[in-house]
Design an enzyme around this catalytic site. Sequence first.
Site, PDB file in Angstrom:
ATOM      1  N   SER A   1      26.092  56.186 -35.285  1.00 21.93           N
ATOM      2  CA  SER A   1      25.957  54.774 -34.925  1.00 21.93           C
ATOM      3  C   SER A   1      27.227  54.191 -34.321  1.00 21.93           C
ATOM      4  CB  SER A   1      25.544  53.953 -36.149  1.00 21.93           C
ATOM      5  OG  SER A   1      26.473  54.125 -37.201  1.00 21.93           O
TER       6      SER A   1
ATOM      7  N   ASP B   1      26.982  43.174 -40.898  1.00 20.90           N
ATOM      8  CA  ASP B   1      26.658  44.083 -42.001  1.00 20.90           C
ATOM      9  C   ASP B   1      27.896  44.531 -42.774  1.00 20.90           C
ATOM     10  OD1 ASP B   1      27.850  46.179 -40.569  1.00 20.90           O
ATOM     11  OD2 ASP B   1      25.989  47.278 -40.228  1.00 20.90           O
TER      12      ASP B   1
ATOM     13  N   HIS C   1      29.720  48.264 -39.919  1.00 21.46           N
ATOM     14  CA  HIS C   1      29.950  48.680 -38.536  1.00 21.46           C
ATOM     15  C   HIS C   1      30.847  47.675 -37.811  1.00 21.46           C
ATOM     16  CE1 HIS C   1      26.166  50.733 -39.616  1.00 21.46           C
ATOM     17  NE2 HIS C   1      26.590  51.669 -38.798  1.00 21.46           N
TER      18      HIS C   1
END
Length: 256
Positions: free
Chosen positions: A69, A231, A234
């Site tokens: 990611s 979040d 990240h």
Amino acid sequence: MGALRGVRVAAVALCGVGGLSGAMYGLLTGQGKRARTLIGQSTGDPHRADGVYAGSGAGELKFAVLGDSLAAGYGAENADLLPGVLLARGLAEETGRSVRLTTYARVGANTRTFVSQVDKAVTDPPDLALVIIGGNDVTGKMRVSTSAALLGVEVARLRSAGAAVVVATCPDLGTVRPIPQPLRWVVRRWARMLARAQRNAVLRAGGVPVPMGELVSSEFHVRYSELFSPDRFHPNGAGYRHASDILLAPLCRAVT
């Protein structure tokens, strides 16, 4: 990286390294569950912006981004802030060549599933490949030696296909504040072990390792509220820009 889906397993792995007591293991397991609740789950892939980024001169550079990611840019507010886009534009400006960006990276990838990305990439080999992988190996249950060995094999495949390969080694997960202490210490130690092993494997395979944990962790720690996405696991666009500024120079050197 999948949002700490298996973070407590790092504690299990470190039992053999540091001799954790049963009470400590129970504490870490509980903290892992709490951290996953706070952070949530990463689902889906972020914005996509593959295509050609024009340079000022002749020639085209095929640039591939592979990994998890972080490579895909999860958390970036828009496509212009994806690491692949930031770096493609930087490469076009620095080299003068047009840069064709292809993103193979996927949210949740680990070094085992990374193999399928390389399978796709070598069918039309890039001139330059950036790899960011390893965080999910820490939050999962992959041994450091296994993870590094698998990465070395795939870097060698990309090199054999003619690509210059730059690998951003495992990030410092100790900067993620929703992970409480002492669990944060555990994952930091594990991530640093993996980063060292990745560096050695990448060098043996003919790639260029970049120690991202060493180079960006202090900035992410100090500027936590500025560089992380909602979040809190990240990076946001500013975080990806900071990391891309560091990666651009080794990428340019790899193709000159």
